[in-house]
Scaffold this active site. Structure first.
Site, PDB file in Angstrom:
ATOM      1  N   LYS A   1     -18.251  20.863 -39.303  1.00  0.00           N
ATOM      2  CA  LYS A   1     -18.677  21.006 -40.537  1.00  0.00           C
ATOM      3  C   LYS A   1     -18.200  22.656 -40.734  1.00  0.00           C
ATOM      4  O   LYS A   1     -17.864  23.058 -41.819  1.00  0.00           O
ATOM      5  CB  LYS A   1     -20.182  21.006 -40.773  1.00  0.00           C
TER       6      LYS A   1
ATOM      7  N   ASP B   1     -26.992  18.513 -47.356  1.00  0.00           N
ATOM      8  CA  ASP B   1     -27.555  17.084 -46.928  1.00  0.00           C
ATOM      9  C   ASP B   1     -26.810  15.971 -47.611  1.00  0.00           C
ATOM     10  O   ASP B   1     -26.346  16.059 -48.691  1.00  0.00           O
ATOM     11  CB  ASP B   1     -28.931  17.096 -47.509  1.00  0.00           C
TER      12      ASP B   1
ATOM     13  N   GLY C   1     -19.896   8.399 -37.995  1.00  0.00           N
ATOM     14  CA  GLY C   1     -20.948   7.829 -38.867  1.00  0.00           C
ATOM     15  C   GLY C   1     -20.680   6.329 -39.839  1.00  0.00           C
ATOM     16  O   GLY C   1     -19.848   5.453 -38.994  1.00  0.00           O
TER      17      GLY C   1
ATOM     18  N   ASP D   1     -17.903   6.064 -41.902  1.00  0.00           N
ATOM     19  CA  ASP D   1     -16.818   6.226 -42.192  1.00  0.00           C
ATOM     20  C   ASP D   1     -16.109   4.809 -42.139  1.00  0.00           C
ATOM     21  O   ASP D   1     -15.240   4.539 -43.058  1.00  0.00           O
ATOM     22  CB  ASP D   1     -15.720   7.250 -41.606  1.00  0.00           C
TER      23      ASP D   1
ATOM     24  N   LYS E   1      -9.166  13.284 -45.496  1.00  0.00           N
ATOM     25  CA  LYS E   1     -10.464  13.013 -45.841  1.00  0.00           C
ATOM     26  C   LYS E   1     -11.265  14.234 -46.433  1.00  0.00           C
ATOM     27  O   LYS E   1     -12.009  14.254 -47.684  1.00  0.00           O
ATOM     28  CB  LYS E   1     -11.337  12.555 -44.632  1.00  0.00           C
TER      29      LYS E   1
HETATM   30  P1  IMP Z   1     -25.654  15.075 -42.860  1.00  0.00           P
HETATM   31  O1  IMP Z   1     -26.721  15.476 -43.710  1.00  0.00           O
HETATM   32  O2  IMP Z   1     -24.257  15.856 -43.159  1.00  0.00           O
HETATM   33  O3  IMP Z   1     -26.194  15.623 -41.358  1.00  0.00           O
HETATM   34  O4  IMP Z   1     -25.613  13.698 -42.890  1.00  0.00           O
HETATM   35  C1  IMP Z   1     -26.586  12.774 -42.878  1.00  0.00           C
HETATM   36  C2  IMP Z   1     -26.037  11.529 -42.216  1.00  0.00           C
HETATM   37  O5  IMP Z   1     -25.282  10.943 -43.521  1.00  0.00           O
HETATM   38  C3  IMP Z   1     -24.923  11.441 -41.152  1.00  0.00           C
HETATM   39  O6  IMP Z   1     -25.797  11.428 -40.083  1.00  0.00           O
HETATM   40  C4  IMP Z   1     -24.260  10.128 -41.464  1.00  0.00           C
HETATM   41  O7  IMP Z   1     -25.037   9.122 -40.908  1.00  0.00           O
HETATM   42  C5  IMP Z   1     -24.024  10.247 -42.862  1.00  0.00           C
HETATM   43  N1  IMP Z   1     -22.749  10.881 -43.394  1.00  0.00           N
HETATM   44  C6  IMP Z   1     -22.771  11.839 -44.085  1.00  0.00           C
HETATM   45  N2  IMP Z   1     -21.512  12.229 -44.366  1.00  0.00           N
HETATM   46  C7  IMP Z   1     -20.775  11.278 -43.741  1.00  0.00           C
HETATM   47  C8  IMP Z   1     -19.385  11.164 -43.637  1.00  0.00           C
HETATM   48  O8  IMP Z   1     -18.633  11.892 -44.226  1.00  0.00           O
HETATM   49  N3  IMP Z   1     -18.867  10.196 -43.006  1.00  0.00           N
HETATM   50  C9  IMP Z   1     -19.747   9.141 -42.455  1.00  0.00           C
HETATM   51  N4  IMP Z   1     -21.232   9.455 -42.589  1.00  0.00           N
HETATM   52  C10 IMP Z   1     -21.724  10.212 -43.135  1.00  0.00           C
END
Ligand code: IMP
Length: 386
Positions: free
Chosen positions: A12, A77, A161, A163, A183
């Site tokens: 990130k 988030d 995740g 994707d 992406k």
């Molecule tokens: P975070 O808020 O970025 O930590 O995302 C929370 C959750 O959303 C992650 O643990 C994934 O399960 C899902 N997620 C968020 N962004 C993505 C992505 O770009 N690809 C796949 N899963 C995602």
């Protein structure tokens, strides 16, 4: 100026640095400052959770004397929202079926849930909300969506995740089949970050803060307004603030002066237009319950706020401001500073000048500078900063 991003995730940070590199001289992960504090995500929306994280880290830094005046704390988030599952897993994406459950299992379960769904019924999107909490109290949000369909089977090795199950019809691939560069160019986080970049550039340009320069004489405010609230007869703070700020044209007090109106007007000095609003503790007072005031090009609704349930949220107040054609809504009552644009209305609370209730408990007030074009520039201020 520093941007401190509330994440431990190295990937990130690479994306954040690439997109925001021109906005701030330093872009730092919170872990690089040795912060391991994790605010609890109790929000009901992505925006609430990203704000809880950004504000939580800002307050932590303030409490530990780590916060610099022009710091911006940022957090994101995100999650997957599946229409057929009424938006789930949504904000629960990371926790869906349990934090430690593998994504093979989570993805298989979502595909199973959609076993009877066809075509558009399989619509889903990743959402990302980015929140920027300024050290001076201002808060901004930017949102990005990444839309597709839930695939009938997982595919692709890239990404993480969910994707492998977000199928992108226009690419004929899942998100996990795109290269990281492909992406990032179209993803929810990339879009939200680019929107945030534009927003910050605009705000910093307006602040004149990007160059850290003093306002040139021609940029001196045309009119200066001080907004305060909830002094509750502890008037020495009002006096101290007015002495520090110097000349103002207008003083707005948003309620609960509790009979000190005369004294406060005296402290403000001759020629200062003072507007006092009735608070819930201004018993037997004839002050107006609310007032509509033209400021520069704008119109503000002044209220103490208790009639609008501002202790819960400001949605009713925003509705009222819109109904009255006001693009600014000022309130007090909560004793907590607040400054945000909601549905086109700048909603602000200067906090309490005498009995602050926000985490750092600093007496606060707000300065509004009106420029020659009638535009307004807001500065949340704290008594100990003078
Ligand atoms: P975070 O808020 O970025 O930590 O995302 C929370 C959750 O959303 C992650 O643990 C994934 O399960 C899902 N997620 C968020 N962004 C993505 C992505 O770009 N690809 C796949 N899963 C995602």
């Amino acid at each position: 100026m520093r941007i401190i991003f509330a994440t431990h995730n190295k990937n990130k940070m690479i994306e954040v640095r690439a997109i925001l590199k021109d906005v701030a001289s330093e872009i730092i992960a919170k872990s690089e400052l040795g912060i391991d504090f994790e605010p609890v995500e109790t929000g009901k929306t992505f925006a609430q959770n990203s704000e809880l994280k950004a504000v939580g880290i800002r307050n932590y830094m303030q409490a530990h004397d780590m916060l610099q005046d022009d710091d911006i704390i940022m957090s994101d988030d995100s999650g997957l929202c599946v229409n057929y599952m009424l938006g789930l897993p949504g904000i629960y994406s990371a926790r869906y079926l349990g934090e430690d459950t593998s994504y093979d299992i989570k993805n298989a379960r979502i595909i199973h849930e959609l076993r009877h769904a066809e075509g558009e019924e399989r619509a889903a999107h990743f959402t990302c909300d980015i929140c920027a909490a300024f050290a001076d109290g201002r808060i901004f949000h930017a949102e990005g969506l990444f839309e597709g369909l839930i695939a009938k089977e997982p595919s692709g090795e890239h990404g993480f995740g969910y994707d492998p199950i977000l199928y992108l019809p226009e690419y004929g691939k899942t998100s996990a089949e795109l290269s990281p560069e492909e992406k990032n160019a179209i993803s929810h986080r990339g879009k939200a970050l680019r929107k945030m970049k534009e927003l910050l550039e605009k705000v910093l340009r307006e602040d004149g803060a990007s160059a850290g320069k003093e306002a040139a004489p021609s940029e001196q405010p045309f009119q200066r307004i001080i907004v305060m609230s909830d002094s509750h007869q502890r008037d020495e703070n009002v006096k101290a603030v007015l002495q520090k700020v110097g000349m103002v044209d207008i003083l707005i007090h948003l309620g609960d002066a509790e009979g000190s109106e005369g004294r406060i007007s005296q402290y403000a000095g001759d020629g200062v237009h003072c507007y006092f609003i009735l608070g819930n503790n201004d018993f037997f007072s004839k002050l107006p319950k609310e007032y509509e005031l033209k400021i520069g090009k704008h119109k503000a609704l002044l209220t103490h706020g208790h009639y609008y349930g501002v202790s819960m949220d400001v949605e009713n107040l925003v509705d009222e401001a819109i109904a009255r054609g006001c693009d600014i809504a000022m309130y007090g009552h909560t004793h907590k500073p607040f400054l945000r644009v909601i549905r086109g209305v700048t909603v602000l609370n200067p906090g309490s000048i005498s009995f602050p209730r926000q985490v750092d408990h600093r007496p606060s007030y707000l300065i509004i500078d009106v420029d020659a074009e009638g535009e307004l520039h807001y500065k949340q201020q704290y008594l100990d900063r003078y």
